[in-house]
Design an enzyme around this catalytic site. Structure first.
Site, PDB file in Angstrom:
ATOM      1  N   GLU A 170       0.824  -1.224   0.000  1.00  0.00           N
ATOM      2  CA  GLU A 170       0.000   0.000   0.000  1.00  0.00           C
ATOM      3  C   GLU A 170       0.851   1.263   0.000  1.00  0.00           C
ATOM      4  O   GLU A 170       0.656   2.157   0.847  1.00  0.00           O
ATOM      5  CB  GLU A 170      -0.973  -0.017   1.188  1.00  0.00           C
ATOM      6  N   GLU A 203      -5.644  -8.287  -0.602  1.00  0.00           N
ATOM      7  CA  GLU A 203      -6.366  -7.979   0.640  1.00  0.00           C
ATOM      8  C   GLU A 203      -7.816  -7.751   0.255  1.00  0.00           C
ATOM      9  O   GLU A 203      -8.121  -6.816  -0.499  1.00  0.00           O
ATOM     10  CB  GLU A 203      -5.801  -6.736   1.340  1.00  0.00           C
TER      11      GLU A 203
HETATM   12  O1  AHR Z   1      -5.348  -5.908   6.777  1.00  0.00           O
HETATM   13  C1  AHR Z   1      -5.201  -4.796   7.623  1.00  0.00           C
HETATM   14  C2  AHR Z   1      -4.434  -3.665   6.959  1.00  0.00           C
HETATM   15  O2  AHR Z   1      -5.190  -3.180   5.882  1.00  0.00           O
HETATM   16  C3  AHR Z   1      -3.104  -4.003   6.317  1.00  0.00           C
HETATM   17  O3  AHR Z   1      -2.055  -3.966   7.214  1.00  0.00           O
HETATM   18  C4  AHR Z   1      -2.950  -2.937   5.282  1.00  0.00           C
HETATM   19  O4  AHR Z   1      -2.215  -3.360   4.170  1.00  0.00           O
HETATM   20  C5  AHR Z   1      -4.378  -2.536   4.948  1.00  0.00           C
HETATM   21  O5  AHR Z   1      -4.556  -1.168   5.025  1.00  0.00           O
END
Ligand code: AHR
Length: 499
Positions: free
Chosen positions: A173, A292
């Site tokens: 990210e 994610e």
């Molecule tokens: O999954 C929780 C968080 O969400 C992770 O650390 C990050 O990559 C995202 O913002």
């Protein structure tokens, strides 16, 4: 009862199933690792301190590739701290989650844990506070067989065979202002390209994931992907997508249609990646790693003080307790990933244990399944062979967030002998009778018909009531003359296994 018609065309193949679509994610965050997968004093702990009751649940969940060690955590991670004699490992501050990291679980232990669960490791390198050299060192430590400084260090630390990690994420990210060391698309694209070039000089068969956007609502969404890929296109194989959904202000109708946003996200990234690829006259297509995705009540967590100024070990952070509605949305998101599997060839449910997770644990006590566990585990178990795009003929309902949403969504899979259909009913008020033309699947038997629904769409499994929500038999399923008839309860996710 509202009616819907679905027909399944054996020729409408989206893609063969790559098991990486059922990946998950373990981050050093809250109680995911410590007091989650790892608790040395627990009655089920093995010699490494890993809870075997959790291992059993992970196996039942059917997750495959597991992304590690973050997440935002990776942007402060010094991998060297996490290897070697445990008593010599330093305690560090994790700035991402304002916690203390003991490094008692590191690269080698985690690789051993993955073997217990039968999963593949997908490793992220730190491009927030570190760079090319640290990435190359970690790669040498993990993957070089022997006879170099770092591979011999791994062997001396007790791991004779290389970990042979295939997939590597180039940071995490990096578009997000919350990320330690976040960058502009231009700066990150250059760094990612140089890191990827160097890593592939060490091993040209690696599969590298460049960071895409942290969400489709990021102000840089689209431009970020274009700029980053203009720098890195020829050096990388995947671009990442991250998306979390939640019900906002009681608008269940919009929440149930969250997968429409995921579809928009995927189509936008595919179009952007192909635009760059075509402009470069490249012969390759970039794949999407949706590494994610989940339901996350982020707004509520941001309003809480669970991430605060104290420095604590494994604090309870992001421990969402999921409802039936959450599980239905999760099942629908998984259907969407399958329907886009020609381009989304890897995905990670974020996360695995305790932290926005399908599995929960209590220190010294039980491990149990959240509602969201069920659609994931059943889909991972039943989806075999190839994914087929069904034709769905159904009415719509109006949503504030996503416009008109079809009341039913579905996808099918088949390996010739065994087929499966996965369905959601997004209606809050009505059961929907669905007739499914499966004549082309040449199946004669319904082996399994399960559904996840409840009179109370907000019912949850908790420590005190761990089995409040589970799968139910989908009653009244009929199969005659190549037509399957099912009645989907309101706000439900269902699966049918056929042979
Ligand atoms: O999954 C929780 C968080 O969400 C992770 O650390 C990050 O990559 C995202 O913002």
């Amino acid at each position: 009862m509202t009616q819907a018609r679905i027909s399944i065309d054996r020729e409408a193949v989206i893609a063969p199933i790559n098991r990486r679509i059922f990946g998950s994610f373990v981050e050093h965050l809250g109680r995911c690792v410590y007091d989650g997968i790892y608790e040395p004093g627990h009655p089920t702990a093995n010699e490494d301190g890993f809870r075997l009751d959790v291992v059993e649940l992970v196996r039942e969940l059917g997750s495959t590739t597991i992304r590690y060690p973050g997440g935002n955590f990776v942007s402060g991670f010094r991998w060297e701290d996490s290897v070697g004699p445990r008593e010599q490992r330093p305690v560090r501050r994790d700035l991402a989650w304002h916690s203390l990291e003991t490094n008692q679980v590191g690269v080698d232990e985690f690789a051993r844990w993955l073997k217990l669960t039968g999963s593949e490791l997908m490793m992220a390198v730190n491009l927030g506070t570190r760079g090319i050299e640290a990435a190359l060192d970690l790669l040498e430590y993990c993957n070089h067989p022997s006879g170099t400084a770092l591979s011999d260090q791994r062997i001396a630390n007790g791991t004779a065979e290389p970990h042979d990690i295939r997939m590597w994420c180039l940071g995490n990210e990096m578009d997000g202002p919350w990320q330690t060391g976040y960058m502009s698309a231009d700066d990150y694209g250059k760094l990612a390209a140089r890191t990827a070039q160097a890593m592939k000089a060490a091993d040209r068969t690696l599969e590298l994931v460049v960071c895409g956007s942290s969400g489709s609502t990021m102000p840089t969404f689209g431009d970020w992907e274009r700029t980053v890929l203009e720098h890195a296109y020829e050096h990388v194989d995947f671009i990442s997508c991250h998306a979390y959904y939640q019900e906002h202000d009681g608008d269940l109708g919009s929440f149930l249609a969250s997968s429409l946003d995921m579809q928009y996200f995927i189509e936008t990234v595919v179009a952007t990646a192909d635009h760059v690829g075509n402009k470069l006259r490249s012969k390759k297509k970039i794949q999407l790693s949706f590494d994610e995705w989940n339901i996350w009540y982020l707004k509520e967590h941001q309003a809480s003080d669970e991430v605060n100024d104290e420095w604590r070990y494994a604090p309870r952070q992001l421990e969402d307790v999921y409802s039936v509605a959450d599980a239905v949305v999760l099942g629908n998101l998984l259907i969407t990933l399958l329907k886009n599997h020609d381009r989304v060839t890897s995905a990670s449910l974020a996360q695995l244990v305790n932290v926005i997770a399908p599995i929960m644990t209590e220190p010294g006590g039980d491990a149990w399944r959240q509602t969201t566990f069920f659609p994931f585990s059943v889909t991972s178990r039943l989806a075999k062979g190839e994914i087929l795009r069904p034709r769905i003929d159904v009415g719509t309902y109006a949503t504030a967030a996503h416009g008109d949403a079809p009341l039913v969504d579905a996808v099918a899979t088949t390996d010739g002998d065994r087929s499966a259909v996965f369905l959601v009913n997004r209606s809050q008020t009505e059961s929907i009778e669905v007739t499914i033309d499966i004549a082309e699947l040449a199946v004669v038997h319904v082996d399994e018909a399960v559904t996840l629904w409840d009179d109370d769409v907000y019912a949850k499994n908790t420590l005190a009531d761990q089995n409040r929500v589970g799968l139910k038999t989908l009653d009244g399923v009929r199969l005659a003359d190549g037509v399957l008839t099912v009645a989907l309860p309101p706000v439900s996710w269902s699966a049918l296994a056929l042979s």
